[in-house]
Design an enzyme around this catalytic site. Structure first.
Site, PDB file in Angstrom:
ATOM      1  N   SER A   1       7.366  -2.069   4.607  1.00 50.92           N
ATOM      2  CA  SER A   1       7.818  -3.254   5.329  1.00 50.92           C
ATOM      3  C   SER A   1       9.098  -3.870   4.765  1.00 50.92           C
ATOM      4  O   SER A   1       9.969  -4.289   5.516  1.00 50.92           O
ATOM      5  CB  SER A   1       6.704  -4.300   5.328  1.00 50.92           C
ATOM      6  OG  SER A   1       7.151  -5.487   5.911  1.00 50.92           O
TER       7      SER A   1
ATOM      8  N   LYS B   1       7.166 -11.047   2.597  1.00 52.64           N
ATOM      9  CA  LYS B   1       8.125 -11.053   3.713  1.00 52.64           C
ATOM     10  C   LYS B   1       9.285 -11.988   3.392  1.00 52.64           C
ATOM     11  O   LYS B   1       9.203 -12.819   2.501  1.00 52.64           O
ATOM     12  CB  LYS B   1       7.467 -11.526   5.013  1.00 52.64           C
ATOM     13  CG  LYS B   1       6.269 -10.730   5.456  1.00 52.64           C
ATOM     14  CD  LYS B   1       6.626  -9.367   5.959  1.00 52.64           C
ATOM     15  CE  LYS B   1       5.365  -8.629   6.393  1.00 52.64           C
ATOM     16  NZ  LYS B   1       5.574  -7.221   6.529  1.00 52.64           N
TER      17      LYS B   1
END
Length: 197
Positions: free
Chosen positions: A52, A101
């Site tokens: 990710s 993130k």
């Protein structure tokens, strides 16, 4: 004359090896709450898995099983959040997992979403942020383009440094983040906005 049984030291503590073991175990047990409090509220090391955040983190995700290790500051995780900061948060899809993130939009910002999101544009509501992975392929990251704006209360810490691998060790300079062209910044934050009279 032998001592009465209620005065004799226990056989357990007559042997120095066992006595030392239990005193050491007792000493370590008194530190366990301190360690748990530190890991839950002050800071911790976190292993980053998956593609990710590629290429910023886990640059070798497809050629090795090595994982990047980051330092997460968990003291006041919601204070001073800025676009570009990397945060650790509880996953909205899998609440038992913590994820890493980048914040790309703050409350009041308008985001032109990727194809996976059901609407073309989304405004980040009060008390939320828009987070995304770094991977250029949409299908390699589950982020706000999948589950929408994330409540700030899910954020557990700010990622401050890379600890492993040694070739990447150092403080994360989120200030160098150039921004996302799909984000239209709000003219006012919710706190500054004054309605016209």
């Amino acid at each position: 004359m032998p001592l009465p049984s209620y005065v004799r030291p226990s056989l357990l503590f007559r042997r120095p090896l066992l006595r030392n073991f239990f005193f050491t175990l007792g000493g370590l047990a008194t530190w366990a709450p301190v360690v748990v409090y530190f890991n839950d509220n002050i800071a911790q090391l976190m292993w980053v898995t998956g593609p990710s955040m590629y290429p910023f983190l886990n640059t070798d995700y497809n050629s090795t099983t090595r994982k990047d290790v980051v330092f997460v500051n968990m003291w006041s995780p919601w204070e001073g959040l800025k676009r570009g900061m990397i945060v650790a948060l509880w996953s909205p899809y899998h609440p038992e997992n913590m994820i890493v993130k980048r914040i790309v939009a703050l409350e009041g910002d308008e985001v032109v979403t990727r194809k996976s999101y059901p609407i073309e544009r989304a405004v980040v509501p009060l008390g939320h942020v828009w987070v995304e992975g770094e991977h250029p392929e949409d299908r390699k990251t589950l982020d706000s383009n999948t589950y929408g704006p994330v409540a700030k209360s899910l954020i557990v810490g700010q990622v401050k440094a890379i600890v492993w691998p040694l070739s990447k060790i150092g403080i994360i300079r989120w200030q160098d983040y150039r921004g996302n062209p799909r984000v239209l910044r709000a003219k006012h934050t919710f706190k500054e906005y004054q309605p016209p009279i």
